[in-house]
Design a protein around this motif. Structure first.
Motif, short mmCIF file in Angstrom:
data_model
loop_
_atom_site.label_atom_id
_atom_site.label_comp_id
_atom_site.label_asym_id
_atom_site.label_seq_id
_atom_site.Cartn_x
_atom_site.Cartn_y
_atom_site.Cartn_z
N GLN A 37 34.47 24.39 107.35
CA GLN A 37 33.03 25.30 107.61
C GLN A 37 32.16 25.32 107.02
O GLN A 37 32.45 24.67 105.87
CB GLN A 37 34.38 26.64 106.47
CG GLN A 37 34.15 27.89 106.97
CD GLN A 37 33.73 28.66 108.60
OE1 GLN A 37 35.25 28.19 108.97
NE2 GLN A 37 33.03 29.14 108.77
N THR A 39 29.41 27.39 106.72
CA THR A 39 29.22 28.71 106.01
C THR A 39 29.80 29.48 105.65
O THR A 39 31.29 29.51 106.69
CB THR A 39 27.92 29.79 107.49
OG1 THR A 39 28.80 29.69 108.10
CG2 THR A 39 26.49 28.91 107.70
N GLU A 40 29.50 30.63 104.97
CA GLU A 40 31.32 31.69 104.63
C GLU A 40 31.35 32.60 105.45
O GLU A 40 30.23 33.02 105.92
CB GLU A 40 30.01 32.07 103.40
CG GLU A 40 30.81 34.05 103.01
CD GLU A 40 30.51 34.51 101.92
OE1 GLU A 40 31.56 35.27 101.26
OE2 GLU A 40 29.51 34.39 101.20
N GLU A 41 32.93 32.51 105.80
CA GLU A 41 33.20 33.64 106.68
C GLU A 41 32.42 35.36 106.67
O GLU A 41 33.27 35.17 105.79
CB GLU A 41 34.33 33.39 107.64
CG GLU A 41 34.53 31.71 108.29
CD GLU A 41 36.10 31.70 108.51
OE1 GLU A 41 36.32 32.24 109.57
OE2 GLU A 41 36.81 30.88 107.31
N LEU A 42 31.31 35.46 107.49
CA LEU A 42 31.39 36.92 107.08
C LEU A 42 32.61 38.17 107.63
O LEU A 42 33.39 38.27 108.92
CB LEU A 42 30.17 37.69 107.54
CG LEU A 42 28.79 37.11 106.78
CD1 LEU A 42 27.77 37.18 107.47
CD2 LEU A 42 28.81 36.28 105.43
N ASP A 43 33.09 39.39 106.85
CA ASP A 43 33.97 40.15 107.26
C ASP A 43 33.57 42.01 108.00
O ASP A 43 33.17 42.04 107.39
CB ASP A 43 34.63 41.09 106.43
CG ASP A 43 35.68 41.13 106.30
OD1 ASP A 43 35.85 41.52 107.62
OD2 ASP A 43 36.84 42.81 105.48
N SER A 44 32.00 40.84 109.16
CA SER A 44 31.62 41.45 109.66
C SER A 44 31.54 41.59 110.90
O SER A 44 31.98 40.12 111.68
CB SER A 44 30.55 42.17 109.07
OG SER A 44 29.36 41.00 109.31
N TYR A 46 28.56 40.59 111.84
CA TYR A 46 27.33 39.73 112.58
C TYR A 46 27.86 38.60 112.09
O TYR A 46 28.67 38.44 110.96
CB TYR A 46 26.50 40.85 111.47
CG TYR A 46 25.23 39.22 111.13
CD1 TYR A 46 24.22 38.72 112.03
CD2 TYR A 46 25.34 38.60 109.96
CE1 TYR A 46 23.12 37.83 111.36
CE2 TYR A 46 24.56 37.52 109.59
CZ TYR A 46 23.60 37.28 110.59
OH TYR A 46 23.07 36.05 110.96
N GLN A 47 27.77 37.83 112.58
CA GLN A 47 27.58 36.64 112.45
C GLN A 47 26.86 34.79 112.73
O GLN A 47 26.16 35.41 113.16
CB GLN A 47 29.27 35.94 113.24
CG GLN A 47 30.65 36.67 112.65
CD GLN A 47 30.80 36.04 111.54
OE1 GLN A 47 31.28 34.83 111.16
NE2 GLN A 47 31.95 37.05 110.83
N PRO A 48 26.81 34.71 111.69
CA PRO A 48 25.93 33.53 111.77
C PRO A 48 25.27 32.57 113.04
O PRO A 48 26.57 32.25 113.31
CB PRO A 48 25.32 32.36 110.78
CG PRO A 48 26.58 32.39 109.74
CD PRO A 48 27.51 34.06 110.27
N GLY A 69 22.89 28.33 106.43
CA GLY A 69 22.95 29.47 105.33
C GLY A 69 23.00 28.07 104.10
O GLY A 69 21.91 28.86 102.76
#
Length: 301
Positions: A37, A39-44, A46-48, A69
Motif C-alpha cells: 500500500q 498511500t493511506e487508505e481514506l475512509d471517503s 475520494y481516493q488518490p 502522497g
C-alpha cells in the motif's frame, strides 16, 4: 497500491526484459507475489489517483516507485522495503535508473529533480526545473533531461545538478488536455511534443533545434467546439522514422533527419502510442485502443 507480478511456471519467476527465455518456457500467465500500500487508505469517496509507474533495476534486484502522497520507495523483487525517501511533493512518473551504476533520478510534481544513491536513497543533489514535471527523466552519460508541464526542456549535469541549458516553447492556447509528452532520446537527439501541437527534435549537447513540425497546421478548425492542439503522445523512434501524434490532427510518421511528414492518419484524440513489431498501438480518447500496420496503415483492431 502496488502489486509485484511475475510470469510463472513450475517454481520459476523472472524480471521483465530478462534475456533468459528458457526460464519462461511453458509458462501460463501472471500471479501476484506481493503487494504494498503506497498511500493511506481514506475512509471517503475520494481516493488518490496514482499515475507513477514502477522502474525496474534487475542488476541490483530493485523495484522503485513513487506515489501521489509524496513518498518514494525501493523494494527488492520479493517485496522487502530497502529504503524510503520523501521528496516533499507528489510523484507522477517512474524515475530514471542508470543501468551501470544504479543512480536514481527522480522528478517530483513541484518540478524538483532529485539525484539519489541506489543502495541507500541518500540525496546527491536536488535542483528545480521551472514548472511541474510529470514525465520520467531521460539520461545520457553526463546529463539528465526533464520536460515540464509549462513546455520547457531542461538539461541538468549528472555530477552536481547544474542547469546546462533550457529550451522553452512559449505557448499561447486557451485550453489544453491534461498531461504532456515525455522525452525520447535517440542518437544524441531529444524528441518531444508540446501543448501547441509542435513536435521538435533538440540536440542534447546544447538544446538547439534540429527541426520542428507544426502539427496544428493540419487541423481543420471547427467553429462549434474548442480545438485541442496538444501533441501529448511521447514520440517513438524506429529506424529513421519518428512516430508522434496530435490530439486533433492525428498520427504522424516523420522523417527522423528533418521532420518531413511521411504520412498522417487523421485519428482523433490520440494521447499515447507505442510500437510492437510492425504495428503501432494507439490510445485514443475518441476511439479507445487500436492498432495500425506501420507500413500499410491498415487498422487491425
Amino acid at each position: 497500491s502496488m502489486a509485484g507480478c511475475s510470469v510463472h511456471g513450475p517454481n520459476t519467476y523472472g524480471w521483465f526484459g530478462d534475456t533468459n527465455n528458457s526460464r519462461l518456457a511453458g509458462t501460463s500467465g501472471l500471479r501476484i507475489r506481493w503487494t504494498e500500500q503506497l498511500t493511506e487508505e481514506l475512509d471517503s469517496s475520494y481516493q488518490p489517483v496514482e499515475h507513477a509507474a514502477a522502474a525496474l533495476d534487475p542488476r541490483r534486484d530493485r523495484v522503485y516507485v513513487g506515489s501521489s502522497g509524496g513518498d518514494f520507495y525501493a523494494f527488492d523483487s520479493g517485496g522487502q522495503r530497502k529504503f524510503h525517501y520523501n521528496p516533499r511533493s507528489g510523484i507522477e512518473a517512474a524515475p530514471a535508473i542508470d543501468p551501470q551504476w544504479g543512480d536514481i533520478y527522480l522528478a517530483s510534481e513541484d518540478g524538483v529533480v532529485h539525484a539519489l544513491r541506489s543502495r541507500t536513497g541518500e540525496v546527491r543533489w536536488k535542483e528545480s526545473a521551472p514548472g511541474p514535471v510529470r514525465q520520467s527523466p531521460v539520461l545520457t552519460e553526463d546529463a539528465v533531461f526533464a520536460i515540464t508541464e509549462s513546455d520547457e526542456v531542461v538539461a541538468f549535469s549528472r555530477e552536481d545538478g547544474e542547469i546546462l541549458w533550457t529550451h522553452r516553447r512559449d505557448v499561447d492556447v486557451e485550453l489544453a488536455i491534461v498531461g504532456h509528452s515525455g522525452l525520447t532520446l535517440h542518437e544524441g537527439v531529444l524528441y518531444a511534443g508540446f501543448t501547441d501541437g509542435m513536435v521538435a527534435a533538440l540536440r542534447v549537447a546544447d538544446g538547439g533545434v534540429v527541426w520542428e513540425r507544426p502539427t496544428q497546421l493540419d487541423i481543420e478548425e471547427n467553429n462549434d467546439a474548442h480545438t485541442f492542439y496538444d501533441a501529448d503522445a511521447t514520440p517513438v523512434v524506429v529506424d529513421d522514422i519518428v512516430y508522434c501524434a496530435s490530439f486533433a490532427a492525428g498520427v504522424y510518421a516523420l522523417d527522423r533527419s528533418n521532420g518531413t511528414v511521411l504520412w498522417r492518419e487523421p485519428i482523433k484524440g490520440v494521447n499515447g502510442l507505442t510500437t510492437a513489431g510492425r504495428f503501432l498501438v494507439l490510445a485514443s480518447a475518441d476511439e479507445g485502443v487500436l492498432t495500425l500496420d506501420r507500413n500499410t496503415r491498415e487498422r487491425l483492431w
